[in-house]
Enzyme design. Structure first.
Site, short mmCIF file in Angstrom:
data_model
loop_
_atom_site.label_atom_id
_atom_site.label_comp_id
_atom_site.label_asym_id
_atom_site.label_seq_id
_atom_site.Cartn_x
_atom_site.Cartn_y
_atom_site.Cartn_z
N SER A 302 0.83 -1.20 0.00
CA SER A 302 0.00 0.00 0.00
C SER A 302 0.87 1.25 0.00
CB SER A 302 -0.88 -0.01 1.27
OG SER A 302 -1.49 1.24 1.49
N HIS A 304 -0.85 4.06 1.16
CA HIS A 304 -1.80 4.84 1.97
C HIS A 304 -2.77 5.63 1.09
CE1 HIS A 304 -2.43 5.68 6.30
NE2 HIS A 304 -3.07 6.74 5.87
#
Length: 406
Positions: A302, A304
């Site tokens: 990820s 974010h």
């Protein structure tokens, strides 16, 4: 200080109506068959400052756009003449068989974007049998979501720098019955988000005349918020000094709740937490190797959602590389840039065992209120089912066989 006192004049509740004859968990509104439809409707119903917080990326939103572009560029190839029965979307994780290969990612301040959003989404996730991850900085307490989800939610934590708070918080998580702990490691500093700064949603938050007028212009949001009450970080309230000035909030968060999560910090959490532990926010191969050595059970590849590093790499190609090397040593999940059923299929074909979506579910709740969680889950399930049938793919784990590799 937020001027939510102006909400007190509201006394009635406006709700969207479900389809007649439909059980709540089967709710699906054909006016909103895709994520863009939900996004447009949510924008009409949320104050601008709340909607901006939801869609914001870091700096110039370059990373947000890149996430979307790269996952949209993934191609899948059908195998049309092979024998085929039907598709099965279920995935087993940590001893539990989920009905679909996607869950609801942790999103902070959900109650600001739509009142009671954490409760709405946690309940829908429980009834539809997908994981919901509660954020530490959510507007509902961990005890409340454990109750709503009947013990099926996962919990997301940072690394509290204060050892006493860390111990107490993790004890509360354990006592509430959470089985899976997700440690977010990709927020070593607050993201620089221009929209939030202009709107007064940086730390400390402030209310301007413009924001007050935005609230008054969104009557559904205003009424629901008046009923639900001012959104606050309910889980963290026991650790906040009483009457703490708002200009000290950022300092408090940094010093006590959101400390840097290096390997040593993770070791403290791993030693304490005996259940499944997921490290969220990794993007480099070395970090994944460290997570494996630590004894983590899973990682979420990820960036974010593009909210922290505008020049950061997008996770989908990284997922392809890391899955090829380490899928037999640790569970590899993915979020960031995933918005619809096609994106879910692309992430799974890229080697993710499971996917998480954040903004899409908040769009759903913003658009449809208490029915939004059910609608969004059902829409994504329908989309993914159509894709798997078109590919003639029977199992989620087989999706990498349909990836067009360059």
């Amino acid at each position: 200080m937020w001027l939510f006192a102006l909400l007190n004049f509201c006394s009635m509740k406006v709700l969207e109506k479900p389809q007649i004859g439909k059980a709540m968990k089967d709710y699906y509104n054909p006016k909103y068959p895709c994520t863009e439809d939900l996004k447009r409707k949510a924008q009409k119903r949320m104050p601008k400052f709340a909607y901006d917080y939801l869609i914001s990326g870091c700096m110039e939103d370059t990373s947000v756009r890149k996430n979307e572009q790269q996952i949209d560029s993934v191609e899948l190839r059908s195998q049309l003449l092979k024998p085929y029965n039907d598709c099965d979307l279920s995935v087993e994780l940590f001893g539990h068989k989920y009905s679909a290969p996607f869950g609801i990612a942790p999103v902070g301040l959900q109650g600001l974007m739509w009142p009671k959003a954490p409760e709405i989404l946690a309940k829908a996730a429980m009834e539809k049998n997908i994981p919901y991850i509660l954020s530490t900085v959510s507007s509902s307490s961990l005890e409340r979501i454990a109750e709503v989800s009947e013990g099926h939610a996962w919990y997301q934590v940072y690394n509290p720098s204060d050892a006493g708070i860390r111990k107490d918080l993790l004890n509360r998580v354990k006592s509430a019955g959470y089985k899976v702990l997700v440690v977010t490691v990709d927020v070593p500093t607050f993201g620089y988000r221009p929209r939030d700064i202009r709107n007064g949603l940086s730390m400390p938050p402030k209310m301007s005349l413009s924001n007050i007028l935005q609230m008054l212009a969104k009557p559904n949001w205003l009424i629901e918020t008046a009923i639900a009450g001012k959104p606050e970080m309910e889980t963290l309230k026991p650790y906040m000094p009483k009457n703490m000035p708002m200009d000290q909030l950022a300092s408090f968060m940094n010093k006590t709740v959101m400390g840097p999560v290096d390997l040593e910090g993770l070791k403290h959490i791993r030693d304490f937490w005996q259940g499944p532990l997921i490290v969220k926010g990794l993007i480099s191969e070395q970090d994944v190797l460290d997570a494996i050595k630590l004894g983590a059970d899973g990682v979420v590849i990820s960036n974010h959602g593009g909210r922290q590093l505008d020049a950061g790499e997008s996770p989908v190609l990284t997922t392809q590389s890391l899955s090829a090397k380490y899928k037999d040593q640790i569970k590899i999940f993915m979020d960031s840039g995933i918005q619809n059923g096609t994106n879910i299929a692309s992430a799974l074909a890229s080697g993710a065992e499971f996917t998480f979506l954040g903004r899409t579910f908040v769009y759903g709740v913003g658009a449809l209120g208490k029915y939004g969680g059910y609608h969004t889950i059902n829409a994504l399930t329908m989309q993914l089912t159509q894709i798997m049938k078109q590919l003639r793919c029977e199992k989620v784990a087989d999706l990498p066989n349909y990836l067009v590799r360059n």
